[in-house]
Scaffold this motif. Structure first.
Motif, short mmCIF file in Angstrom:
data_model
loop_
_atom_site.label_atom_id
_atom_site.label_comp_id
_atom_site.label_asym_id
_atom_site.label_seq_id
_atom_site.Cartn_x
_atom_site.Cartn_y
_atom_site.Cartn_z
N VAL A 21 49.21 58.83 38.34
CA VAL A 21 50.57 59.36 38.17
C VAL A 21 51.58 58.25 37.88
O VAL A 21 52.47 58.41 37.05
N ALA A 43 57.01 63.44 35.25
CA ALA A 43 56.93 62.03 34.85
C ALA A 43 56.53 61.12 36.01
O ALA A 43 56.06 60.00 35.80
N THR A 46 59.34 62.06 41.66
CA THR A 46 59.15 62.39 43.08
C THR A 46 58.10 61.47 43.71
O THR A 46 58.27 60.98 44.83
N ARG A 50 58.25 59.01 46.99
CA ARG A 50 57.28 59.11 48.09
C ARG A 50 56.62 57.77 48.38
O ARG A 50 56.36 57.45 49.54
P1 ATP Z 1 59.37 67.16 38.70
O1 ATP Z 1 60.73 66.94 38.18
O2 ATP Z 1 58.63 68.27 38.02
O3 ATP Z 1 59.25 67.16 40.19
P2 ATP Z 1 58.47 64.42 38.76
O4 ATP Z 1 58.86 63.49 37.70
O5 ATP Z 1 59.14 64.33 40.07
O6 ATP Z 1 58.55 65.87 38.19
P3 ATP Z 1 56.04 64.20 40.24
O7 ATP Z 1 56.40 65.33 41.14
O8 ATP Z 1 56.06 62.85 40.78
O9 ATP Z 1 56.91 64.24 38.93
O10 ATP Z 1 54.61 64.51 39.64
C1 ATP Z 1 53.94 63.65 38.74
C2 ATP Z 1 52.58 64.24 38.42
O11 ATP Z 1 51.76 64.28 39.59
C3 ATP Z 1 52.63 65.66 37.90
O12 ATP Z 1 51.69 65.78 36.86
C4 ATP Z 1 52.23 66.49 39.09
O13 ATP Z 1 51.58 67.67 38.68
C5 ATP Z 1 51.30 65.59 39.83
N1 ATP Z 1 51.33 65.83 41.28
C6 ATP Z 1 52.42 65.81 42.07
N2 ATP Z 1 52.11 66.03 43.36
C7 ATP Z 1 50.78 66.21 43.39
C8 ATP Z 1 49.83 66.50 44.42
N3 ATP Z 1 50.20 66.62 45.70
N4 ATP Z 1 48.54 66.63 44.06
C9 ATP Z 1 48.15 66.51 42.78
N5 ATP Z 1 48.99 66.22 41.76
C10 ATP Z 1 50.27 66.09 42.05
#
Ligand code: ATP
Length: 235
Positions: A21, A43, A46, A50
């Motif tokens: 990720v 992207a 989140t 974390r």
């Molecule tokens: P959003 O605005 O949709 O929250 P983001 O930029 O915050 O997007 P993340 O939530 O960090 O993105 O997620 C990045 C990638 O990791 C995504 O493809 C998501 O599907 C995947 N992902 C997030 N959390 C998990 C999890 N607990 N298990 C598996 N994949 C995950």
């Protein structure tokens, strides 16, 4: 020349299971400044927060708070070091009342006084001190989550999508509140899918695309002309 950042991610890689990720993500949040982390859905915004707060461990790379390496320390320990993470979808204890939520988070010398300050910013919360947080509207829960970030008296606040699902008038309040935090000298790392408002209160900005930093520079430059479109575009 810059001093020691309030927060630094150095060459962070992170994955969920076998899904990579974050790839080699490096970012800095300077003390007392506002840093925007923007980018399309999925992207990794989140996930970056974390990793910073200790909810997940990176597979490689380092996390530093005020120059101290904390990569392998717990989220609780980082919270004692002055970090506060306001997660997406409100980080409130649904079965506790508004007052209990604020007392739980309070690190301030005088808890009662900090509650008064927080409810002074969001008067609606003051009227609901005895209501269970889970029974409040989304906007009210977001106000509570942010107030808790205030009473914890942090030096560094990570805020994930503070305006998600909120009525425009509440979004205005939330951004006023973020400015208040900043004026107190708190460093902010702000994640938002909708970039313009976030960039308008930010000093520095990063754009994350498919797990990689695609832009690292001033928020002002990113706001100019069509620079932002080049980065956000089709994700
Ligand atoms: P959003 O605005 O949709 O929250 P983001 O930029 O915050 O997007 P993340 O939530 O960090 O993105 O997620 C990045 C990638 O990791 C995504 O493809 C998501 O599907 C995947 N992902 C997030 N959390 C998990 C999890 N607990 N298990 C598996 N994949 C995950």
């Amino acid at each position: 020349l810059t001093g020691t950042p309030a927060l630094e991610l150095r060459n962070v890689n992170a994955s969920y299971g076998t899904t990579s990720v974050l790839r080699d993500v490096s970012l800095r949040v300077e003390p007392g400044s506002v840093t925007a982390l923007i980018g399309p859905n999925g992207a990794g915004k989140t996930t970056s927060l974390r990793v910073a707060s200790g909810l997940i461990r990176p597979s490689s790379g380092e996390v530093l708070i005020d120059g101290d390496e904390v990569t392998r320390t717990s989220a609780a320990r980082r919270s004692r070091a002055g970090l506060c993470h306001v997660p997406e979808g409100r980080g409130v204890y649904r079965n506790l009342t508004v007052r209990e939520n604020l007392l739980m988070q309070s690190n301030a010398f005088n808890a009662q006084e900090s509650i008064e300050i927080a409810t002074g910013v969001f008067p609606r919360l003051g009227e609901r001190l005895n209501q269970k947080a889970g029974t409040m509207s989304g906007g009210e829960q977001q106000m509570l989550a942010l107030s808790a970030a205030y009473v914890a008296n942090p030096r560094l606040v990570l805020v994930d999508e503070p305006s998600l699902g909120l009525a425009p008038i509440i979004v205005d309040l939330v951004f006023d509140f973020l400015r208040t935090l900043r004026e107190k000298g708190v460093a902010l790392l702000l994640v938002d899918q909708y970039a313009l408002r976030t960039l308008s209160i930010a000093d520095h900005a990063y754009v994350l695309r498919r797990g990689e930093i695609a832009y690292d520079g001033s928020a002002e430059t990113l706001l100019q002309g069509n620079v932002l479109d080049q980065y956000i575009g089709d994700g």
